[in-house]
Design an enzyme around this catalytic site. Structure first.
Site, PDB file in Angstrom:
ATOM      1  N   THR A 162       0.596  -2.480   7.617  1.00 13.04           N
ATOM      2  CA  THR A 162       0.641  -3.943   7.619  1.00 13.04           C
ATOM      3  C   THR A 162      -0.461  -4.438   6.689  1.00 13.04           C
ATOM      4  O   THR A 162      -1.401  -5.099   7.106  1.00 13.04           O
ATOM      5  CB  THR A 162       0.534  -4.459   9.068  1.00 13.04           C
ATOM      6  N   HIS A 163      -0.356  -4.037   5.441  1.00 14.30           N
ATOM      7  CA  HIS A 163      -1.339  -4.407   4.432  1.00 14.30           C
ATOM      8  C   HIS A 163      -0.633  -5.147   3.308  1.00 14.30           C
ATOM      9  O   HIS A 163      -0.509  -4.650   2.202  1.00 14.30           O
ATOM     10  CB  HIS A 163      -2.049  -3.157   3.887  1.00 14.30           C
ATOM     11  N   ASN A 164      -0.136  -6.343   3.643  1.00 14.35           N
ATOM     12  CA  ASN A 164       0.576  -7.162   2.663  1.00 14.35           C
ATOM     13  C   ASN A 164      -0.420  -8.141   2.065  1.00 14.35           C
ATOM     14  O   ASN A 164      -1.056  -8.899   2.793  1.00 14.35           O
ATOM     15  CB  ASN A 164       1.700  -7.945   3.348  1.00 14.35           C
TER      16      ASN A 164
ATOM     17  N   GLN B 187       0.839  -1.204   0.000  1.00 16.26           N
ATOM     18  CA  GLN B 187       0.000   0.000   0.000  1.00 16.26           C
ATOM     19  C   GLN B 187       0.874   1.254   0.000  1.00 16.26           C
ATOM     20  O   GLN B 187       1.377   1.658   1.046  1.00 16.26           O
ATOM     21  CB  GLN B 187      -0.917  -0.006   1.217  1.00 16.26           C
TER      22      GLN B 187
END
Lengths: 151, 589
Positions: free
Chosen positions: B517-519, B348
């Site tokens: 933490t947008h994997n 992101q």
């Protein structure tokens, strides 16, 4: 901004001895209205039903009857109890040291601004600034937390 | 020698949101479940009790609730021509560890993705033409429509206690909600939180400019709430210790106070903590999983847990790692573009945000919740948004939140302020209360080279190859940030600040500073084994008794945060297992 009634009750009002507590229970249980409201709210008596709705803010963490898995200590029998005194609950040091006994006046001050009344306690709650809501809540607690098994 | 245990119906790997939802739904249906969580047990009391939880150094700086990179981490490089090196400290993203996983330390932003995301390739081809999609951008549609997933979005919102304002109920636009929202069956379970002063300024400024501001949906309970399962949430106290912390007030929708206790109440459910799954065990055909191998990390004891169904519910990154370590599906090779597992990793991009400083305004940034905020979707979910002018696919939301004003991490100062010393001290004291931020959160489209595989050199504490991430921001991302960043700057200027910094431009991806933490991606879902690792029920095409649940299934990343569809997909998968797979095991179509 909302110290509200801190000090608004005579400290001796209701008292904390078992006999006086029982006397207070009788008053509350019979007319569902706190005598205390006469000091501050001559127009409207405390309303147990409305207090039940206010209690929803507390219900995430506190049981009324001592059953279930809650993060806060049960409120069963809370009125007349010394703060931080349940043996099976891990209180903050601040609560255990507080020397507070729960009655209408102390509950009112605590709920108005928990961190101001007992600094360092662990209750994650901002407080209820509205005096009428607190009166209703206390009226509800007086009825709903009554420990029928205790002497 | 590993100890072989008694077979169960389902073994769940990782007990966060997705594992918790499957655990509850399947154990209540009478299935025998073992959940293996690599971290420890957690409860609000005592683990998140005040005052100890408000320890910024322990939780926000030293990452007490996160994965320990000394035990397992990933290696990183920008492109296949670079050597990869292990990430020895957490930085850009923070995978959680322990009961509840990242569902404990998330902020709570809970979007529903729209039809544009659910049918990405079809939408962009129809709206902007086939040639608008770069040849090296393998975007694809989700295998289910928004309408199919709608009841599951609703279910997750009600479980997690989402506060918000609907913008479109059954096709009727709702004033105050997101004008560009897809139709929903009913409003959020809780009203929106109180707005901060900075949010009110942003709301009024964007409305004045003809945009469509609305409260961002968030799993921070605006008032006390009992969810449909009977789980009790408290009211958010705006304490400013949300992301990277557990909630002291049980006001953040989290699995450890909702679905997990419900599963634990079932006699058919068993939780084992400190249980690190190293591999999914396959039979000789390699088409069927027979269970998982795990190590009790508290004593080194090894076990094999046989199961009829294996549900990989670890963090998105670790789901992909386990698939590659277990030889489930064909690993993706970026050079030949053959294979699937590891493909379409997305992240992101940020950097388009603006910080505004006002001599005459006080914002009290310490009054904060993880997710409350005012957003505009005019440059993202808006079908009328002209992407030709931007020259890129996707878009970005523009938001004013305020997740914290903590003393170590939150130190806004105007450009040109010295980095340390007396001048810095003076500036930080002056501007702490007088700054606000307008954030830009962008979508991220896949690229053929942005992918995972197994590292040829570095190994984890169990002697297994680390997962290797190859990733960089690309032209599409840079254009989105440049374009929407300018829009954010226009909004900022309309507020007439004393000074402002930003928007920045997007350069190479840097894995060191925290971003989000947008994997997503790596075990993507799709319509056929040729284009995806898992089918529409998140079931492995190659090993149909393995389900891979989480953001690892997303074929691209939206400008929206991932947890809304992660929760919805978990309910969707649980439903398919309960109602269909259980009666007739095998590949569901």
């Amino acid at each position: 901004m909302r110290r509200g009634v801190a000090g608004g009750y005579p400290s001796t009002w209701l008292g904390t001895t078992p006999s006086l507590s029982r006397g207070w229970w009788f008053v509350v249980g019979s007319c569902a209205t706190l005598v205390a409201t006469a000091f501050t709210s001559p127009v409207r008596g405390a309303d147990v039903e409305k207090g039940k709705a206010v209690f929803e803010q507390c219900a995430a963490c506190h049981s009324l009857d001592g059953t279930g898995d809650y993060d806060g200590p049960t409120l069963k029998g809370v009125i007349g109890r010394k703060a931080g005194s349940l043996e099976d609950y891990r209180y903050s040091a601040a609560m255990k040291r507080s020397d507070v006994v729960w009655d209408a006046a102390t509950v009112d001050q605590y709920v108005a601004d928990p961190q101001a009344f007992i600094p360092g306690n662990r209750m994650a709650f901002a407080g209820i600034s509205d005096k009428t809501q607190r009166d209703d809540l206390i009226a509800f607690l007086a009825v709903a937390t009554k420990d029928t098994n205790s002497k | 020698m590993a100890t072989r245990l008694r077979e169960v119906d389902v073994v769940i790997v990782g007990l966060g949101w997705t594992g918790g939802i499957l655990a509850k739904e399947l154990s209540e249906a009478g299935m025998r479940i073992v959940a293996l969580e690599r971290g420890g047990m957690r409860a609000t009391n005592p683990d998140f009790a005040i005052p100890l939880i408000r320890d910024e150094l322990k939780y926000a700086v030293r990452n007490a609730l996160m994965q320990n990179p000394a035990r397992d981490t990933l290696t990183f490089r920008h492109s296949p021509s670079e050597p990869s090196l292990p990430m020895r400290q957490l930085g850009s993203f923070l995978p959680g560890e322990g009961l509840g996983g990242a569902g404990v330390h998330w902020n709570g932003v809970t979007w529903r993705w729209t039809g544009i995301d659910h049918a990405a390739r079809t939408y962009y081809e129809q709206r902007h033409g086939k040639s608008f999609i770069p040849a090296d951008m393998p975007i694809q549609d989700w295998p289910m429509t928004y309408a199919e997933l709608e009841p599951y979005y609703d279910k997750f919102e009600r479980t997690a206690g989402v506060s918000g304002k609907a913008g479109n109920i059954r096709g009727t636009k709702q004033p105050g909600g997101n004008f560009f929202e897809q139709s929903r069956d009913r409003d959020y379970p809780l009203p929106a939180l109180e707005s901060s002063y900075s949010q009110i300024l942003f709301n009024d400024a964007t409305a004045q400019m003809g945009y469509h501001p609305f409260p961002r949906p968030c799993a921070n309970a605006s008032r006390a709430y009992t969810n449909p399962d009977g789980s009790r949430l408290g009211a958010c106290v705006y304490c400013g210790h949300c992301e990277r912390f557990g909630c002291e007030a049980n006001a953040k929708g989290s699995p450890h106070i909702t679905v997990i206790p419900k599963a634990m109440a079932q006699p058919t459910f068993e939780l084992r903590t400190h249980s690190w799954v190293t591999k999914v065990m396959l039979d000789s055909t390699k088409k069927k999983a027979i269970g998982v191998a795990y190590t009790d990390v508290s004593n080194g004891q090894e076990y094999e847990q046989p199961a009829a169904i294996v549900a990989l519910c670890a963090y998105a990154i670790n789901n992909v790692h386990l698939m590659l370590l277990s030889s489930i599906g064909t690993p993706y090779d970026a050079t030949t573009q053959k294979g699937i597992v590891g493909k379409n990793y997305c992240y992101q991009p940020g950097g388009g945000g603006v910080t505004l400083f006002f001599e005459d305004k006080i914002f009290n940034p310490f009054m904060a919740t993880g997710a409350f905020g005012i957003a505009i979707d005019d440059f993202h979910a808006n079908d009328q948004f002209d992407r030709a002018a931007m020259g890129a696919l996707g878009g970005a939301t523009i938001n004013v939140g305020q997740s914290n004003g903590r003393p170590i991490g939150y130190r806004p100062v105007p450009a040109g302020t010295p980095r340390w010393g007396a001048e810095w001290k003076k500036a930080t004291a002056k501007w702490y209360l007088r700054a606000m931020n307008i954030g830009v959160t962008a979508s991220n489209m896949p690229n053929r080279y942005n992918a995972y595989d197994l590292d040829p050199t570095y190994k984890n504490v169990f002697g297994q190859p680390l997962l290797r991430l190859t990733y960089n921001f690309l032209e599409n991302d840079k254009k989105v940030i440049a374009y929407v960043g300018q829009k954010a700057a226009e909004i900022a200027r309309s507020l007439n600040p004393t000074s402002m910094t930003g928007p920045g431009t997007l350069g190479d991806y840097n894995i060191v500073p925290y971003q989000s933490t947008h994997n997503t991606g790596g075990a993507i879902m799709g319509s056929s084994p040729g284009n995806s690792a898992v089918n529409k029920y998140l079931q492995s095409w190659d090993v149909p008794n393995v389900f891979v649940v989480g953001a690892s299934a997303f074929p691209h990343n939206s400008a929206y945060n991932p947890t809304g569809p992660v929760g919805a997909l978990a309910y969707w998968t649980a439903d398919a297992i309960k109602k269909r797979y259980r009666q007739r095991p095998g590949l569901m179509t």
